[in-house]
Design a protein around this motif. Structure first.
Motif, short mmCIF file in Angstrom:
data_model
loop_
_atom_site.label_atom_id
_atom_site.label_comp_id
_atom_site.label_asym_id
_atom_site.label_seq_id
_atom_site.Cartn_x
_atom_site.Cartn_y
_atom_site.Cartn_z
N PHE B 13 43.57 67.35 48.44
CA PHE B 13 43.53 67.15 46.99
C PHE B 13 44.50 66.05 46.57
O PHE B 13 44.15 65.14 45.81
CB PHE B 13 43.88 68.47 46.30
N VAL B 14 45.73 66.12 47.13
CA VAL B 14 46.72 65.09 46.82
C VAL B 14 46.18 63.73 47.24
O VAL B 14 46.24 62.75 46.48
CB VAL B 14 48.05 65.41 47.54
N PHE B 15 45.60 63.66 48.42
CA PHE B 15 45.09 62.40 48.93
C PHE B 15 44.00 61.85 48.02
O PHE B 15 43.95 60.66 47.71
CB PHE B 15 44.57 62.60 50.35
N SER B 16 43.11 62.71 47.56
CA SER B 16 42.02 62.21 46.72
C SER B 16 42.57 61.76 45.36
O SER B 16 42.05 60.82 44.76
CB SER B 16 40.90 63.24 46.57
N LEU B 17 43.66 62.41 44.91
CA LEU B 17 44.29 61.92 43.68
C LEU B 17 44.88 60.52 43.89
O LEU B 17 44.72 59.63 43.05
CB LEU B 17 45.40 62.88 43.24
N ILE B 18 45.50 60.33 45.05
CA ILE B 18 46.07 59.02 45.34
C ILE B 18 44.97 57.96 45.35
O ILE B 18 45.11 56.87 44.77
CB ILE B 18 46.82 59.04 46.70
N LEU B 19 43.85 58.29 45.98
CA LEU B 19 42.73 57.34 46.03
C LEU B 19 42.27 56.97 44.63
O LEU B 19 42.00 55.81 44.32
CB LEU B 19 41.57 57.94 46.83
N THR B 20 42.17 57.99 43.79
CA THR B 20 41.74 57.74 42.41
C THR B 20 42.72 56.80 41.72
O THR B 20 42.34 55.87 41.02
CB THR B 20 41.69 59.06 41.63
N PHE B 21 44.00 57.06 41.97
CA PHE B 21 45.04 56.26 41.35
C PHE B 21 44.97 54.80 41.82
O PHE B 21 45.07 53.88 41.01
CB PHE B 21 46.41 56.87 41.67
N VAL B 22 44.73 54.62 43.10
CA VAL B 22 44.61 53.26 43.64
C VAL B 22 43.45 52.53 42.97
O VAL B 22 43.56 51.36 42.58
CB VAL B 22 44.42 53.29 45.17
N ALA B 23 42.34 53.24 42.82
CA ALA B 23 41.18 52.61 42.18
C ALA B 23 41.51 52.22 40.74
O ALA B 23 41.05 51.20 40.23
CB ALA B 23 39.99 53.55 42.23
N LEU B 24 42.33 53.07 40.12
CA LEU B 24 42.68 52.81 38.72
C LEU B 24 43.50 51.53 38.57
O LEU B 24 43.46 50.87 37.53
CB LEU B 24 43.50 54.02 38.21
N LEU B 25 44.22 51.17 39.64
CA LEU B 25 45.06 49.97 39.58
C LEU B 25 44.25 48.74 39.20
O LEU B 25 44.76 47.83 38.54
CB LEU B 25 45.74 49.73 40.93
N VAL B 26 42.99 48.70 39.65
CA VAL B 26 42.15 47.55 39.37
C VAL B 26 42.08 47.29 37.86
O VAL B 26 42.05 46.16 37.41
CB VAL B 26 40.74 47.78 39.94
N TYR B 27 42.11 48.38 37.11
CA TYR B 27 42.03 48.23 35.65
C TYR B 27 43.32 47.65 35.09
O TYR B 27 43.32 46.81 34.21
CB TYR B 27 41.72 49.59 35.03
N PHE B 28 44.46 48.11 35.65
CA PHE B 28 45.73 47.73 35.05
C PHE B 28 46.25 46.38 35.51
O PHE B 28 46.99 45.73 34.81
CB PHE B 28 46.78 48.81 35.35
N PHE B 29 45.87 45.97 36.71
CA PHE B 29 46.35 44.66 37.19
C PHE B 29 45.22 43.64 37.11
O PHE B 29 44.05 43.98 37.29
CB PHE B 29 46.88 44.77 38.60
N ASN B 30 45.61 42.44 36.88
CA ASN B 30 44.62 41.39 36.70
C ASN B 30 44.26 40.80 38.05
O ASN B 30 44.87 39.84 38.50
CB ASN B 30 45.25 40.32 35.79
N MET B 31 43.26 41.37 38.73
CA MET B 31 42.94 40.78 40.04
C MET B 31 41.58 40.11 40.02
O MET B 31 40.81 40.28 39.08
CB MET B 31 42.99 41.82 41.15
N SER B 32 41.30 39.38 41.08
CA SER B 32 40.02 38.68 41.15
C SER B 32 38.91 39.72 41.35
O SER B 32 39.16 40.85 41.78
CB SER B 32 40.02 37.70 42.31
N LYS B 33 37.69 39.33 41.04
CA LYS B 33 36.56 40.25 41.14
C LYS B 33 36.41 40.74 42.58
O LYS B 33 36.17 41.93 42.82
CB LYS B 33 35.28 39.55 40.70
N ALA B 34 36.61 39.80 43.53
CA ALA B 34 36.42 40.17 44.94
C ALA B 34 37.43 41.24 45.36
O ALA B 34 37.06 42.27 45.93
CB ALA B 34 36.55 38.94 45.82
N THR B 35 38.69 41.03 45.04
CA THR B 35 39.70 42.03 45.41
C THR B 35 39.39 43.36 44.75
O THR B 35 39.45 44.42 45.39
CB THR B 35 41.11 41.57 44.94
N GLY B 36 39.07 43.30 43.48
CA GLY B 36 38.78 44.54 42.75
C GLY B 36 37.65 45.31 43.39
O GLY B 36 37.75 46.51 43.66
#
Ligand code: HEM
Ligand SMILES: [Cu+2]
Lengths: 651, 95
Positions: B13-36
């Protein structure tokens, strides 16, 4: 009036009005009949609530025959319209509606349930099981199919039929070009039936993997069971694609999303792509069980074991995966580059190889066999050359460059009828006759059955072979008339005559059933055809529990070996048998699905929400229900078996 | 006590929360489409695997062989469908 005007038909005609009256009268007669003969309780407790795979199979069979009638009427109307140039029997709108509903009804509501009927009835018997893995789910599958089919079928009297073809390509099927509710019926009716089919796939995969009789390894399974296994796998992988495509289409039509629009980022051809990602595997979902049925019939009536069992299995498993690699051959002309077309041309041609292997296996089975020309065998023998012609024209269509000439002409129409009628329809009609005594305890009349076969075969050749020629000459499909100067007239007249012969054949088939119900003797033995596999080791008609003692399998043709080589099938004593309970929930839930679907078709939101809540209530009810099934006591088994003459009486 | 504590599930459960959080980073940081997209696809597939193995007990029955067979088959066919579709409608589109 505003609310109700949506239920009117946009393009009424006297035929439709008289059908409305006919439907009304039939429903009334059925209700009066059931009440008069006090059959309501019998109907409810014996059939509507049943979870017995045999009864569900029989209900599929009846629905399929009904839908064959409906689709057949459509077909005859189309051929009548085209019989002479510049005919005014139907106008273009009606012609469009008729060919659209004909295609959907025949493939999804006739061929599929017919196959499901035989799978349901035969597979548990063939593997020596007492029912499918999830009997209640099986009932839900059937009722969802039934309600989906009925929802689709009422379209022509309430609100208007779909008219964008059975493939329902966008943008034609979008709101702009199909403003009436017809295409909503298409999207939602097929969706409901499709959910049922997906569940059947899961159910049979589990049944075949988990419930085989002791000793029946995978490589000892009868060929029809193999085909049902492979078909279930294709269903599980193909139907979700249809589900998603239909949801996207429904959203476009009801909620103005832009998946398949031509503007605002939509992609209209994506529908065609997704449709055929499902659609090509779907044709194999139809044909593989048909192959399985022929593989049961041919050895029985040749008195030989099936030639090349292993290569049969291998080619089916190969086809099951490979059928997902070829879908683009349905839209070679859509606009992708030549190299893309070449890739799919080659994959398509390769799939003809395993099919060819199977044809040779059947021929070698008959070779040196002692052939008996019964009705099921006639269908199987007729199948081989006719289906081969269909396969050959398929390979012609598979050449992408040449397909620019064939595509969307009568040539294509001839191809797929040439594989579906001698392939699927012959299989289910033949197998229907073959398994009839197992289902109902009496045989169908052979003489009338043979007449029906010859009418069907000759009618088929007359109806479809001329289309190869007119197609090559440029007669397009889905066009409601043509002018005298095209010269298509005479050949289309021949097609019409062929269609009439096929209609007569249908009447003969119904008449055989009627005649045999009245006159056939009821004392047929359990094994009237001298057959080879396990389903014939039980009684006629099959008792509720299928086998009083679970059989022990030790060869591929267990029943044959038990009859002639002294293998012992039933060892041990009777024990009490655990059986699932009947339930009304599948039927009730599917009725709610019908209401829900109807509400969506007409965008009656409050009703749709109520329906949705109802569906969830049914599911919740199931989650909290405690149902351990019931036991059949040893005394009861003894009594039943005594009536039938005991487990080993064929020895 | 150790047997009763569902350590695997809690860590899953903790691991899947971390994964969700990592995915959320794409929204908060300005990255290129490919990286996202790369982050999305990677986290989504790992997430699915975690769910299947940890929470749907794909490995814990005697049927796990057929479960994984079906699963690999499904992944394979999904890839064929997706790349075949892209081949037709994007890479090979010439109209
Ligand atoms: C030897 C194997 C086969 C080959 C090579 C083959 C090839 C093709 C091709 C290339 C097309 C598309 C033609 C076009 O749109 O221009 C096609 C259409 C079709 N085939 Fe086959 N086919 C084969 C077997 C079958 C079987 C066994 C069935 C059904 C049981 C079937 C049912 C259909 C249907 C329903 C369509 C067209 C539907 C439509 O456009 O409305 N085919 N086939
Ligand atoms: Cu195809």
């Amino acid at each position: 009036m505003g609310f109700f005007s949506r239920f009117l038909i946009p393009n009424p005609s006297p035929v439709i009005y008289s059908s409305m009256v006919a439907i009304g009268v039939t429903v009334l007669l059925i209700i009066v009949g059931l009440t008069h003969f006090k059959k309501w309780f019998f109907l409810w407790s014996g059939w509507l609530t049943t979870v017995d795979h045999k009864r569900i199979g029989i209900m599929y069979l009846i629905s399929a025959l009904l839908m064959l009638f409906r689709g057949g009427v459509d077909a005859v109307m189309m051929r009548a319209q085209l019989a002479v140039p510049d005919n005014k029997l139907l106008d273009s709108q009606h012609y469009n509606e008729i060919f659209s509903t004909h295609g959907v009804v025949m493939i999804l509501f006739m061929a599929m349930p017919y196959i499901m009927a035989l799978m349901n009835f035969v597979v548990p018997l063939q593997i020596g099981a007492r029912d499918v893995a999830f009997p209640r789910l099986n009932a839900i599958s059937f009722w969802l199919f039934f309600m989906g089919a009925m929802l689709f079928n009422i379209s022509f009297v309430i609100g208007g039929s779909p008219d964008a073809g059975w493939t329902s390509y966008f943008p034609l099927a979008g709101n702009e070009f199909s403003p009436h509710v017809g295409t909503n019926y298409y999207m939602i009716g097929i969706q409901i039936a499709g959910i049922g089919t997906l569940m059947t796939g899961i159910n049979f995969l589990t049944t075949i993997l988990k419930m085989r009789a002791p000793g029946m390894t995978l490589m000892k399974m009868p060929m029809f069971t193999w085909s049902a296994l492979v078909t279930s796998i294709i269903i599980i992988f193909a139907f979700p694609v249809l589900t998603v495509a239909l949801i996207m289409g429904t959203m476009d039509r009801l909620f103005a999303t832009k998946f398949f629009t031509m503007t605002e980022g939509g992609m209209d051809m994506l529908w065609a792509n997704l449709f055929w990602v499902w659609g090509h595997p779907e044709v194999y979902i139809l044909i593989l069980p048909a192959f399985g049925l022929f593989s049961e019939i041919i050895p029985t009536f040749s008195r030989r074991n099936l030639y090349g069992y292993r290569s049969m299995v291998a080619s089916m498993v190969f086809i099951s995966i490979y059928s997902f690699f070829v879908w683009t051959h349905h839209f070679f002309t859509m606009g992708q580059a030549a190299y893309v077309n070449s890739i799919f041309s080659i994959t398509t041609m390769v799939i003809a190889i395993p099919t060819g292997i199977k044809i040779f296996n059947w021929l070698f089975t008959m070779w040196k066999g002692r052939i008996r020309f019964t009705v099921p065998m006639l269908y199987s023998i007729g199948f081989i050359p006719l289906f081969t012609i269909g396969g050959v024209t398929g390979v012609m269509l598979a050449m992408s460059a040449a397909d620019y000439q064939y595509h969307n002409t009568m040539f294509l129409v001839a191809h797929f009828h040439n594989v579906i009628i001698p392939g699927v329809v012959f299989a289910v009609l033949g197998a229907g006759t073959y398994y009839w005594p197992k289902m109902f305890g009496f045989m169908l009349n052979e003489r009338i059955g043979k007449w029906a076969f010859w009418f069907l075969t000759i009618g088929f050749c007359l109806a479809f072979f001329p289309m190869y020629i007119t197609g090559l000459d440029g007669q397009a499909r889905r066009i409601y008339t043509y002018s005298e100067s095209t010269g298509f007239g005479p050949l289309n007249m021949i097609s019409f005559i062929g269609a009439t012969l096929m209609a007569i054949s249908f009447v003969l088939i119904v008449y055989t059933i009627y005649y045999s119900i009245r006159h056939a003797p009821r004392d047929v033995s359990d094994d009237p055809w001298d057959a080879r596999s396990l389903e014939w080791a039980t009684h006629n008609p099959v008792p509720e529990y299928n086998f009083a003692i679970i059989p022990q399998v030790n060869s591929r043709e267990t029943f044959w070996d038990a009859k002639y080589k002294g293998h012992e099938l039933f060892k041990g004593d009777y024990e009490k048998i655990h059986m699932p309970n009947n339930s009304g929930v599948p039927f009730i839930m599917s009725c709610i699905f019908f209401v829900f679907g109807f509400a969506l078709v007409f965008s009656i939101w409050f009703l749709a929400i109520i329906g949705l809540i109802g569906i969830f209530v049914c599911m919740a009810h199931r989650s909290f229900e405690i149902d351990h099934g019931h036991y059949i006591s040893v005394e009861e088994i003894k009594e039943t078996e005594a009536k039938f003459g005991g487990v080993n009486k064929w020895k | 006590m150790k047997e009763l504590f569902p350590a695997k599930q809690v860590w899953g459960f903790v691991f899947s929360l971390i994964l969700t959080f990592v995915a959320l980073l794409v929204y908060f940081f300005n990255m290129s489409k490919a990286t996202g997209m790369t982050i999305f696809i990677l986290t989504a597939f790992i997430q699915a695997a975690v769910q299947l193995v940890v929470f749907m007990h794909a490995r814990e029955t005697d049927d796990s062989k057929s479960i994984f067979m079906t699963l690999y088959c499904a992944i394979f066919l999904a890839l064929i469908t997706v790349f075949g579709t892209i081949l037709c409608m994007v890479w090979g589109w010439s109209y």
